[in-house]
Write an enzyme that holds these catalytic residues in place. Structure first.
Site, mmCIF file in Angstrom:
data_model
loop_
_atom_site.group_PDB
_atom_site.id
_atom_site.type_symbol
_atom_site.label_atom_id
_atom_site.label_comp_id
_atom_site.label_asym_id
_atom_site.label_seq_id
_atom_site.Cartn_x
_atom_site.Cartn_y
_atom_site.Cartn_z
ATOM 1 N NE ARG A 62 -7.750 3.397 3.200
ATOM 2 C CZ ARG A 62 -7.849 2.492 4.324
ATOM 3 N NH1 ARG A 62 -8.984 2.126 4.673
ATOM 4 N NH2 ARG A 62 -6.765 2.308 5.167
ATOM 5 N NE ARG A 63 -6.769 2.530 8.464
ATOM 6 C CZ ARG A 63 -5.617 2.308 8.698
ATOM 7 N NH1 ARG A 63 -4.880 3.087 9.191
ATOM 8 N NH2 ARG A 63 -4.920 1.281 8.191
ATOM 9 N NE ARG B 289 0.618 5.662 13.438
ATOM 10 C CZ ARG B 289 -0.128 5.771 12.064
ATOM 11 N NH1 ARG B 289 -1.061 5.406 11.879
ATOM 12 N NH2 ARG B 289 0.916 6.093 11.341
ATOM 13 C CE LYS C 234 -1.448 0.639 4.981
ATOM 14 N NZ LYS C 234 -2.412 1.020 5.527
ATOM 15 C CG ASP C 235 3.394 2.295 2.869
ATOM 16 O OD1 ASP C 235 2.392 2.888 2.941
ATOM 17 O OD2 ASP C 235 4.169 1.628 3.724
ATOM 18 N NE ARG D 153 3.137 10.164 10.329
ATOM 19 C CZ ARG D 153 4.097 10.508 9.791
ATOM 20 N NH1 ARG D 153 4.054 11.875 9.383
ATOM 21 N NH2 ARG D 153 4.971 9.722 9.318
ATOM 22 C CB CYS E 138 -0.614 5.606 -0.109
ATOM 23 S SG CYS E 138 0.579 6.785 0.450
ATOM 24 C CB THR F 207 -7.344 7.678 11.549
ATOM 25 O OG1 THR F 207 -7.030 7.208 10.563
ATOM 26 C CG2 THR F 207 -8.423 8.733 11.626
HETATM 27 N N1 LIG Z 1 0.311 3.531 6.326
HETATM 28 C C1 LIG Z 1 1.211 2.859 6.900
HETATM 29 C C2 LIG Z 1 1.411 1.410 6.784
HETATM 30 N N2 LIG Z 1 1.828 0.766 5.864
HETATM 31 C C3 LIG Z 1 1.628 -0.513 5.804
HETATM 32 C C4 LIG Z 1 1.029 -0.660 7.012
HETATM 33 C C5 LIG Z 1 0.763 -2.120 7.632
HETATM 34 C C6 LIG Z 1 -0.294 -2.769 6.900
HETATM 35 C C7 LIG Z 1 -0.064 -3.202 5.452
HETATM 36 O O1 LIG Z 1 0.724 -3.931 5.450
HETATM 37 O O2 LIG Z 1 -0.779 -2.827 4.480
HETATM 38 C C8 LIG Z 1 0.841 0.498 7.691
HETATM 39 C C9 LIG Z 1 0.111 0.835 9.086
HETATM 40 C C10 LIG Z 1 -1.416 1.115 9.094
HETATM 41 O O3 LIG Z 1 -1.920 1.193 8.235
HETATM 42 O O4 LIG Z 1 -1.970 0.910 10.070
#
Ligand SMILES: NCc1[nH]cc(CCC(=O)O)c1CC(=O)O
Length: 317
Positions: free
Chosen positions: A136-137, A160, A85-86, A154, A247, A132
């Protein structure tokens, strides 16, 4: 008689989650190819260094990936492991997404402060402070639960959770995948269903990036590909690419794969959660990327382009 062993170098971020993921890939590759030595090179990325600015304000063009990519292009390393996702949907010239590994649960999770144990997301009282960092969330939760209060949070997972436990927040929303991979699965209070929170594109899967002109490395990492996850994530990434989102935009998805039947659900929301567009498409998994484009076109026809344009205008004054 000496045998020169081949060494393959894996680039990784230094965060605890990145290292857990990279070491898993390293171990799996070592099992598949015992004759090769796999070494891990860690590096910090821009995203790791900027901790005081809301992620949403600093854009998303490879914030967590660029330094790893430069390392591969310089041939200092041969492959890089990312949380999929990154990884932006457009990669630099000369690099490609070589393999997608089996996905952990892609859903989001609610984690609560000890004094909120008796509540579920749907019963949290008015004014509950929910942390958060994801638009998106934020947009989806505001849409469904406008009486809650949202604050940016953050830092890495440990930070967190510490901010939650110290009382700075009443509840936070995190990815199930990250919590489980770091051994915090027992902190999951509630897994959010797709009706409430569609997850991020690629959430829960790892993406392994390599050089386009390096068929040997590509073939090695293809050994870790999980085709069902890959079909789902290719559809999700195609949807995001077609919407030209990164993202850090309120875009969410869900995919299901039954036999060859791939269903992709997607949503685009305004930041205040007032407008939320959602639709689904179904088709053959072999046409995964076409499905992403189809769904993006449907949402654009319903006004997704206008919503995203407003968000970009706000983010880049
Ligand atoms: N945005 C940061 C991030 N990048 C990947 C994950 C872990 C979840 C994944 O592997 O998709 C997270 C933490 C989160 O969103 O809580």
């Amino acid at each position: 008689m000496t045998t020169a062993t081949r060494t393959v170098r894996i680039a990784s971020r230094k965060s605890q989650l990145a290292l857990v993921q990279t070491h898993w890939v390293q171990g799996e590759l070592a099992k598949l190819y015992p004759e090769i030595t796999f070494e891990v090179d860690t590096m910090s990325t821009q995203g790791d260094n900027i901790l005081d600015v809301a992620l949403a304000k600093i854009g998303d063009k490879g914030l967590f990936t660029k330094e790893l990519e430069v390392s591969m292009l310089r041939r200092d390393s041969d492959l890089a492991v990312h949380s999929l996702k990154d990884l932006p949907t457009h990669l630099p010239e000369g690099l490609m997404l070589g393999a997608i590994t089996e996905r952990e649960d892609p859903a989001d999770a609610l984690v609560v402060h000890a004094s909120f144990q008796q509540y579920q997301l749907a019963t949290l009282p008015e004014g509950t402070i929910v942390g958060t960092s994801s638009l998106r969330r934020l947009a989806q939760l505001r849409h469904h639960y406008p009486h809650l209060e949202f604050k940016d949070i953050r830092g890495n997972l440990n930070t967190r959770l510490a901010k939650l436990d110290s009382g700075e927040f009443d509840a936070i929303v995190l990815a199930v995948a990250g919590l489980k991979r770091l051994g915090f699965g027992d902190r999951i209070h509630e897994v959010l269903p797709p009706e409430v929170s569609l997850h991020a594109v690629g959430q829960g899967a790892l993406g392994i990036e390599c050089r386009t002109e390096d068929p040997e490395i590509l073939q090695l990492i293809k050994g870790l590909e999980h085709p069902p996850t890959a079909y789902r994530c290719l559809a999700e990434r195609s949807f995001l690419r077609e919407l030209e989102g990164g993202c850090q935009v309120p875009i969410g998805v869900n995919t299901t794969l039954t036999g060859d039947n791939l269903t992709l659900t997607g949503m685009v929301a305004s930041l205040d959660g007032q407008r939320l567009l959602r639709d689904s498409v179904t088709g053959s998994a072999t046409k995964a990327e076409d499905l992403g484009i189809q769904l993006a076109d449907r949402l654009k026809a319903q006004g997704a382009g206008e919503i995203l344009a407003e968000i970009f205008a706000e983010a880049r004054p």
